[in-house]
Write a protein that holds these residues in place. Structure first.
Motif, mmCIF file in Angstrom:
data_model
loop_
_atom_site.group_PDB
_atom_site.id
_atom_site.type_symbol
_atom_site.label_atom_id
_atom_site.label_comp_id
_atom_site.label_asym_id
_atom_site.label_seq_id
_atom_site.Cartn_x
_atom_site.Cartn_y
_atom_site.Cartn_z
ATOM 1 N N ILE A 182 39.328 53.125 25.613
ATOM 2 C CA ILE A 182 38.561 53.711 24.499
ATOM 3 C C ILE A 182 37.529 52.710 23.999
ATOM 4 C CG2 ILE A 182 38.720 54.445 22.093
ATOM 5 C CD1 ILE A 182 41.414 55.651 22.758
ATOM 6 N N THR A 183 37.985 51.478 23.830
ATOM 7 C CA THR A 183 37.100 50.446 23.298
ATOM 8 C C THR A 183 35.911 50.211 24.215
ATOM 9 O OG1 THR A 183 39.067 49.418 22.388
ATOM 10 C CG2 THR A 183 37.073 48.110 22.411
ATOM 11 N N VAL A 237 43.948 51.876 24.843
ATOM 12 C CA VAL A 237 43.166 51.228 23.794
ATOM 13 C C VAL A 237 41.955 50.511 24.400
ATOM 14 C CG1 VAL A 237 43.205 49.347 22.124
ATOM 15 C CG2 VAL A 237 45.065 50.982 22.180
ATOM 16 N N SER A 264 33.546 53.379 24.467
ATOM 17 C CA SER A 264 32.670 53.666 23.327
ATOM 18 C C SER A 264 31.708 52.516 23.076
ATOM 19 C CB SER A 264 33.488 53.998 22.079
ATOM 20 O OG SER A 264 34.609 53.197 22.001
#
Lengths: 114, 614
Positions: free
Chosen positions: A102-103, A99, A106
Motif C-alpha cells: 500500500i505504501t 502494508v 500510493s
C-alpha cells in the motif's frame, strides 16, 4: 508368548518409521524439484535480460514475476511455511507485505505521477 | 541438571543498571518517561506563559520554536511511549501468566537505547540550542537549519526509535509464545490485546521512521540531496515518510490507553467487559486502518481531489470501530456496581473527552473543511483532546490502578481526586477555548499575537488551564512521594481485580508465578473467585525455575550508540567510529559468552509459598 505382547508395539513403531521415511522422501523430492526449478527460473531470467529480442519493459516485469515465484519457493519449500505451526509467520509476512505494498503503491502514485 | 553458580545477587545501582527483570525494566521505563513528561510539561507551561498576553516578549522567536519542537518531540517519543512501555513491561507478562518477556536481554537493550536517545536529544539544550523545526521536522526547514539542533533530533530519535522497535518485537513474541496453559487469544485481557496490536504497529511503522531519519541524517551530515528539489530531490518524500510512520504512531499511543480504560472500567464496574470480542475486533481494525490514512495530515499539500477523497473516507471509517469501543465502555458501566476510585474517575473522564477529540477528528477529515482548519489552533485543540484527553488520562488511570502491583503501595485516594479534578478541569480550560482560537484564525506554532483581535481572553483562560494541569501533576508527585510511607502498604488484590496480575502476593516474586496458572476463562482470576477457589489453579507441580542472569552489556551497548551519536552530530568520525566499535564489542561479547542463566531451586520456591511470598 512374550513376543506376542511385544509384537503390536514394534509394528506400530515400524509403521511410524515407514511413515516418517515416506514423509522425508516426499520432502526430499520437493526440495529437488524446487532446486531445479529455481535454477531454471534464474537461467530464464538471465536470458530475458541477456537476449536482445525481448524488450526491456517486458523483461523487467517478467523477471519481477519470476522473482515472486522464487520467493514462494523459498518460503514454502525451504523455510517450511507449509508445515504446521507457521500461522503467525504467515500472518506477519502477509500483513507486512500488505502494508509495504500500500505504501509503495500510493507513494509512487502520489509523488511520481502527479 | 547442573545448576549454575555464576549467579550473583547485585544490589543498589548496579542491580538497576544490569537488570533484565521485566518488572524492574517497567519501573525504569516509568521513571524515565515520567521525568521526560515533567520536562515536556514544563516546556508547555513556558509556551503558555508566553501566549498569556498579546505582544508578550518572554520567549520569542527561536527560543519559542525550540520549546515548541521539544515539547512535541519529548511528549510523543520520550514521555508517552516509554510510559506505555513501562505498563506493558510491568503488566503484560503477568496478565499472560508468563515468568518474563520472551527476550529479557533485548528488553534491557530497548530501555537503555530509549534512555540514551532521550538524554542525547535533551542535551541539545546545553549544546548550541534545541531543534527548532517542529516535531515533524519538515524539509526544507529541517535540512537548511544551520545549527546542530536538528542533528540532535535525528540522532537522538534514531537511537530511541531502535529501542522502541526492539521492545515492540519483544512483546509480539512474548504474547504469541508465552501465554499460560488455557490462555487462548480470545481470553487475553484487553490491555494485553492492545499491547499486541500496538507492537504490531510498531513493527510496521517504525522502519519507515528509521528510513526517514537516515535520509535526513545523510542530507545533513553527508550533504545528500533526497529532499532538495534543485538537485532532483523531492520535499514531499519526507512528509510522506514521516506520516506513514506518524499516523500509525498516534494509534500506537492510543490503543494501550484503550486497553487500560477497558481493564479499569470492567474492574470498577464489577462487570465483565461488554462486547469483549467486538472490542478485540475494533482494536485490530483500528490498527489495520491506521496504515491507510496518513495523507489526512497532508490534505493541503495539493495531492488532488482523488487522493484526498480516498484518504478522507478511510479516515472517517476509523470512527466506526472507535465508536464501537465507546459504546461498549458505556454498556460495561451500565448496571454495574461502580466504585469511583481515582483510576475509575480518570477512566470515566476519558470517555466524553475522547469523544470530543474524535468529533473534531471527523471534522478535520473532510478535506474541504480541512483547508480552513489547517495549521490553526483548531488542530492543536483536536490532537491535544485525543492525546492528553485520551492517552494521558488513560495513563493516569493505569498509574493509579497498577501502582499497587508495581510499587507495593497504594496512592492516596483524596490526593488522587485532587489530582484528577485539577488536571481534568485544567485540561478542558486549556484546550477547549483553543477550538475557537483556531476558528477565529489564530495560527499554530506562532509565538505571539496582537491585541484587539479578540484572541486575548481565550488565550488567557488557556494559560490558566495549563497552570491548573501543572498543579494537578504536582499533586500526583506529592502523592507518589508520600506513598513511600509504610502507611500505604497494599494487599495483593486491592481493587478486587479480575485478571491474572492480581493473583500473586505483593511484592511480586522474582519469578512471578511459583506455578504457572491454568486459565479457565476470560478474566481468569474472576473465574476462580466465582468458582469459590479464590486462587488460581496451578498448571504444573512446583519445580525448579529457570531465570536469566542480569547483564551490564545492554547499558554499554547503548552508551556506545550515544557516543557515536555525538560523533555524527559534530562530524567527528573518530568518536563516531569509537562509539560504533563499542557497540560491536558488546555484541561480540554477548555472542561468545555462554550465559545459561540460573535456577531457583524447588526448595526455595516451596519456602516462598509456605512463607506467603509466592
Amino acid at each position: 508368548m512374550a513376543n506376542h505382547t511385544q509384537n503390536p508395539e514394534t509394528t506400530v513403531h515400524r509403521h511410524e518409521e515407514i511413515q516418517r521415511k515416506l514423509a522425508l522422501k516426499e520432502e526430499r523430492k520437493h526440495h529437488n524439484v524446487s532446486f531445479v526449478m529455481m535454477i531454471l527460473l534464474t537461467i530464464v531470467a538471465f536470458f530475458a535480460i541477456w537476449s536482445d529480442k525481448i524488450s526491456d519493459s517486458f523483461a523487467v516485469l517478467f523477471i519481477l514475476t519470476l522473482a515472486v515465484v522464487q520467493v514462494f519457493f523459498q518460503l514454502y519449500v525451504w523455510m517450511h511455511l507449509s508445515h504446521k505451526g507457521h500461522d503467525f509467520p504467515i500472518w506477519g509476512m502477509a500483513s507486512g507485505i500488505l502494508v509495504a505494498a500500500i505504501t509503495v503503491a500510493s507513494l509512487m502514485g502520489l509523488i511520481w505521477t502527479s | 541438571m547442573a545448576t549454575h553458580e555464576s549467579h550473583k545477587k547485585r544490589s543498589g545501582l548496579m542491580d538497576w543498571l544490569t537488570t533484565v527483570d521485566h518488572k524492574k525494566i517497567g519501573i525504569l521505563y516509568l521513571l524515565a518517561g515520567g521525568f521526560f513528561f515533567l520536562i515536556g510539561g514544563l516546556e508547555a507551561v513556558l509556551m503558555r506563559i508566553q501566549l498569556m498576553e498579546p505582544d508578550s516578549k518572554i520567549f520569542t522567536g527561536e527560543l519559542y520554536n525550540q520549546l515548541l519542537t521539544m515539547h512535541g518531540t519529548t511528549m510523543i517519543f520520550l514521555a508517552a511511549m516509554p510510559i506505555i512501555f513501562g505498563f506493558m513491561n510491568a503488566i503484560v507478562p503477568l496478565q499472560l501468566g508468563a515468568r518474563d518477556v520472551a527476550f529479557p536481554y533485548v528488553n534491557a537493550v530497548g530501555f537503555w537505547l530509549f534512555f540514551f536517545g532521550g538524554v542525547l536529544l535533551n542535551l541539545s539544550w546545553f549544546l548550541g540550542g534545541a531543534p527548532e523545526a517542529g516535531w515533524t521536522a519538515y524539509a526544507p526547514l529541517s535540512t537548511v537549519a544551520e545549527d546542530t539542533g536538528v542533528d540532535f533530533y535525528v540522532l537522538g530519535l534514531q537511537i530511541a526509535g531502535a529501542g522502541t522497535l526492539a521492545g515492540g518485537i519483544n512483546f509480539l513474541v512474548t504474547i504469541i509464545n508465552m501465554r499460560a496453559p488455557g490462555m487462548t487469544f480470545m481470553r487475553m485481557p484487553l490491555f494485553t490485546w492492545a499491547s499486541f496490536v500496538t507492537s504490531g504497529l510498531i513493527l510496521f511503522a517504525f522502519p519507515a521512521l528509521t528510513v526517514g531519519f537516515f535520509l535526513l541524517m545523510f542530507e545533513r551530515v553527508f550533504d545528500a540531496n533526497f529532499f532538495n528539489p534543485d538537485m532532483g530531490g523531492n520535499i514531499l518524500i519526507w512528509e510522506h515518510i514521516f506520516w506513514i510512520f506518524g499516523h500509525p504512531e498516534v494509534y500506537i499511543l492510543i490503543l494501550p490507553a484503550f486497553g487500560i480504560i477497558s481493564e479499569v472500567i470492567s474492574t470498577f464496574s464489577n462487570k465483565r467487559l461488554f462486547g469483549y470480542s467486538a472490542m478485540v475486533f475494533a482494536t485490530v481494525l483500528i490498527g489495520f486502518l491506521g496504515f491507510m490514512v496518513w495523507v489526512h495530515h497532508m490534505f493541503t499539500v495539493g495531492l488532488g481531489p482523488v487522493a484526498n477523497s480516498i484518504f478522507a473516507v478511510a479516515t472517517m471509517a476509523i470512527a466506526i470501530p472507535t465508536g464501537v469501543k465507546i459504546f461498549n465502555w458505556i454498556f460495561t458501566m451500565w448496571g454495574g456496581q461502580i466504585r469511583f476510585s481515582t483510576a475509575m474517575l480518570f477512566a470515566v473522564g476519558f470517555v466524553p473527552t475522547f469523544v470530543m477529540g474524535g468529533v473534531t477528528g471527523v471534522m478535520l477529515s473532510v478535506p474541504a473543511a480541512d483547508y480552513q482548519y489547517h495549521d490553526s489552533y483548531f488542530v492543536v485543540a483536536h490532537f491535544h483532546y485525543v492525546i492528553v484527553g485520551g492517552l494521558i488520562l488513560g495513563l493516569f488511570s493505569g498509574l493509579y490502578y497498577w501502582y499497587p502491583r508495581m510499587f507495593n503501595r497504594v496512592l492516596n485516594e483524596t490526593l488522587g481526586k485532587w489530582n484528577f479534578w485539577l488536571f481534568f478541569i485544567g485540561f478542558h480550560l486549556t484546550f477547549f477555548p483553543q477550538h475557537w482560537l483556531g476558528l477565529m484564525g489564530m495560527p499554530r506554532r506562532v509565538y505571539t499575537y496582537m491585541s484587539g483581535q479578540e484572541l486575548d481572553g481565550a488565550n488567557f483562560v488557556s494559560t490558566i488551564g495549563a497552570i491548573l494541569m501543572g498543579a494537578g501533576t504536582v499533586v500526583l508527585l506529592i502523592n507518589i512521594i508520600i506513598s513511600a510511607s509504610s502507611k500505604y502498604a497494599t494487599t495483593k488484590d486491592p481493587w478486587d481485580g479480575r485478571t491474572l496480575e492480581w493473583s500473586m502476593p505483593v511484592p511480586t516474586p522474582e519469578y512471578n508465578f511459583a506455578q504457572t496458572p491454568l486459565v479457565r476463562g476470560l478474566d481468569a482470576l474472576y473465574v476462580e473467585k466465582t468458582a469459590g477457589n479464590g486462587a488460581m489453579t496451578p498448571a504444573e507441580p512446583v519445580g525448579e525455575i529457570h531465570m536469566p542472569n542480569g547483564s551490564i552489556l545492554p547499558f554499554i551497548l547503548s552508551l556506545g550508540m550515544f557516543i557515536s551519536g555525538f560523533g555524527f552530530i559534530y562530524s567527528n568520525w573518530y568518536v563516531a567510529g569509537a562509539g560504533l566499535g563499542l557497540v560491536l564489542i558488546t555484541m561480540f561479547l554477548r555472542s561468545i559468552i555462554d550465559d545459561h542463566g540460573y535456577h531457583i531451586h524447588k526448595e526455595e520456591v516451596e519456602a516462598d509459598i509456605k512463607g506467603g511470598r509466592a
